[in-house]
Design an enzyme around this catalytic site. Structure first.
Site, short mmCIF file in Angstrom:
data_model
loop_
_atom_site.label_atom_id
_atom_site.label_comp_id
_atom_site.label_asym_id
_atom_site.label_seq_id
_atom_site.Cartn_x
_atom_site.Cartn_y
_atom_site.Cartn_z
N ASP A 12 -11.99 32.28 26.28
CA ASP A 12 -10.65 32.85 26.45
C ASP A 12 -10.18 33.36 25.10
OD1 ASP A 12 -8.29 33.54 27.68
OD2 ASP A 12 -7.41 31.54 27.56
N ASP A 127 -9.45 39.46 29.17
CA ASP A 127 -9.51 38.57 28.01
C ASP A 127 -10.25 37.26 28.26
OD1 ASP A 127 -7.68 37.45 29.72
OD2 ASP A 127 -6.17 37.05 28.19
N GLU A 128 -10.98 37.14 29.38
CA GLU A 128 -11.69 35.89 29.62
C GLU A 128 -12.97 36.13 30.44
OE1 GLU A 128 -9.99 33.03 32.37
OE2 GLU A 128 -8.55 34.53 33.07
#
Length: 386
Positions: A12, A127-128
Site C-alpha cells: 500500500d 495505490d495498492e
C-alpha cells in the site's frame, strides 16, 4: 497448497496522492496538506520564484477530500470527508488540486518495479496491490525490504508492505506500521497483533456493522472471535455471521487473482454515517459522481470499455439492492456511466438511509470498441431540486 505455507504480500503506497504532490512541492513536507481542490487551488508562482498556496479556509463548495498528508490526518481530515467540514478542522491546511494523470504515472512506475520480482500480482487500484511470494526463494523480510527499496528507487515514494499467510491478514497488516512499514505476520501473531485491533480495521466491517457490534459489546477483533455464534447470526444473518467467525480466526482462502481479462470493474464506498436520500442529497450526489469518475478512470487506465452499468445500494437495515442497464455501445466515459447508473438508481425505491453506494461496469472489451459519448447530464433522485 496449505494456507499456512502461502506468503501473500499487500503493498500500500503511503498517502499516495499527497506524497506525489510533495515530490512536486517539497517545501510542503511536514505540513498539513489536503488534496481535492479544483483548478483555482493551483499554486501561484511569485516573482521571487516562491509559490503562494491556497488554504483550506478559503474553499467554498460541496467537494470532498481526495486524500491528505499524515499531518492533516492528525487534525482529523481524512479522504471522502466534505471539504467544508475539513476546513473547520484544519483551516490553515494547504489545499492542492487533484492531478490524476500524475498519480497514474507513479502508479505504473511502482507496479513495474514490483513486477521485476514476480508476475503474481493482483491489481487492487491505483495505490495498492497483492503479491503472491510463495514460490520466491528469499525469506519474507528480505523480499519485503528489496521491494520497498525498488519502489523508492523507481518513484521516490515510500510504501508499506505486510507479508502474511493470506490476503486478509496482509491487508490488515500493511496498516500496522505505516508509514514506510514492513510487517511480517504469521498464524501465531493473530492473538498478539490482530485480536487487539478495533473490529472496523477488518476490510468488510463498515461503520454500520461496527456500530451494531459495539452495541453488542463486541469492540475488537478478539471480541468477534470470542462472540457466541448464535448471537452473531441473530444480529447479522447466517452468511455474514459465518464470515465474521472466519475472519476473526484469520482465515482467508482467497487466491491472488492474476488476470488480464477482468469480468468487471467497480468502485464502492461505505459512508461514515448512514445518509438520507433527501436530507443528504449533496453528499450522496458527490459520492455517486465520484464513483462513476473513478470507475471510468480504472477502465481508461487498463484499456477497457464496458456495455453494462450497474449500481449497488446497501440500506441501513443491511438490505442490499442491485440494478443494471446494458448500453447500445461500450464506453469508458464517466458522464455516460453516470447517466446509465442514474437510470438504474431511478428503479430503486429510496425509502431508507443508505450505508453503501457502488457503481460497476461489466461486459468488458477492448477500448478500441468505444464510441464518442453523448454529452448528457442526468439528475439523480437525490440531486438538489429533484
Amino acid at each position: 497448497m496449505s494456507a499456512d505455507t502461502r506468503r501473500i504480500a499487500h503493498l500500500d503506497m503511503d498517502a499516495f496522492y499527497a506524497s506525489v504532490e510533495l515530490l512536486r512541492y517539497p517545501e510542503l513536507r511536514g505540513q498539513a496538506v489536503v488534496i481535492g481542490g479544483g483548478r483555482n487551488a493551483t499554486p501561484e508562482m511569485l516573482p521571487d520564484g516562491s509559490r503562494r498556496f491556497s488554504r483550506l479556509r478559503d474553499y467554498a463548495g460541496r467537494g470532498v477530500v481526495t486524500t491528505s498528508t499524515y499531518e492533516a490526518r492528525a487534525l482529523g481530515v481524512f479522504s471522502a470527508m466534505g471539504m467544508m467540514k475539513a476546513a473547520q478542522l484544519a483551516p490553515d491546511a494547504i489545499l492542492l488540486p487533484t492531478d490524476f494523470d500524475s498519480y497514474r504515472h507513479y502508479s505504473r512506475l511502482f507496479k513495474a518495479a514490483v513486477a521485476a520480482f514476480t508476475t503474481q500480482i493482483e491489481d487492487r487500484g491505483i495505490d495498492e496491490i497483492y503479491i503472491d511470494l510463495t514460490d520466491l526463494p528469499d525469506d519474507a523480510r528480505t523480499l519485503g525490504a528489496r521491494m520497498k527499496q525498488a519502489v523508492r528507487d523507481a518513484t521516490g515514494l515510500t510504501c508499506s508492505i505486510c507479508i502474511a499467510p493470506n490476503k486478509l491478514l496482509a491487508k490488515i497488516g500493511s496498516e500496522l506500521d505505516k508509514p514506510d512499514g514492513l510487517t511480517i505476520l504469521g498464524a501465531d501473531d493473530l492473538e498478539r497483533r490482530i485480536w487487539p485491533l478495533p473490529a472496523r480495521k477488518v476490510n468488510g466491517i463498515g461503520p454500520k456493522a461496527n456500530e451494531k457490534l459495539a452495541a453488542l459489546g463486541i469492540v475488537t477483533v478478539g471480541d468477534v472471535a470470542a462472540a457466541d455464534p448464535g448471537l452473531l447470526q441473530a444480529n447479522f444473518g447466517r452468511t455474514y455471521a459465518a464470515w465474521l467467525a472466519r475472519i476473526a480466526q484469520g482465515e482467508d482462502e482467497r487466491p491472488v487473482v492474476v488476470t488480464s481479462e477482468p469480468k468487471s470493474m467497480s468502485r464502492e464506498t461505505t459512508f461514515e454515517r448512514d445518509l438520507h436520500p433527501r436530507h443528504d442529497r449533496a453528499a450522496l450526489s458527490a459520492a455517486f459522481t465520484g464513483l462513476c469518475v473513478r470507475v471510468a478512470e480504472d477502465l481508461q487506465r487498463k484499456g477497457y470499455v464496458g456495455r453494462t452499468v450497474g449500481i449497488k445500494l446497501r440500506f441501513d437495515d443491511f438490505r442490499t439492492v442491485t440494478r443494471d442497464l446494458t448500453l447500445p455501445s461500450p464506453t469508458a466515459d464517466s458522464a455516460t456511466i453516470r447517466r446509465a447508473a442514474t437510470e438504474c438508481l431511478k428503479r430503486v425505491t429510496l425509502d431508507r438511509r443508505l450505508r453503501l453506494l457502488g457503481v460497476r461496469v461489466s461486459t468488458l472489451g477492448d477500448e478500441h470498441q468505444s464510441v464518442a459519448p453523448e454529452p448528457v447530464q442526468s439528475e439523480l433522485p437525490f440531486d438538489s431540486g429533484e
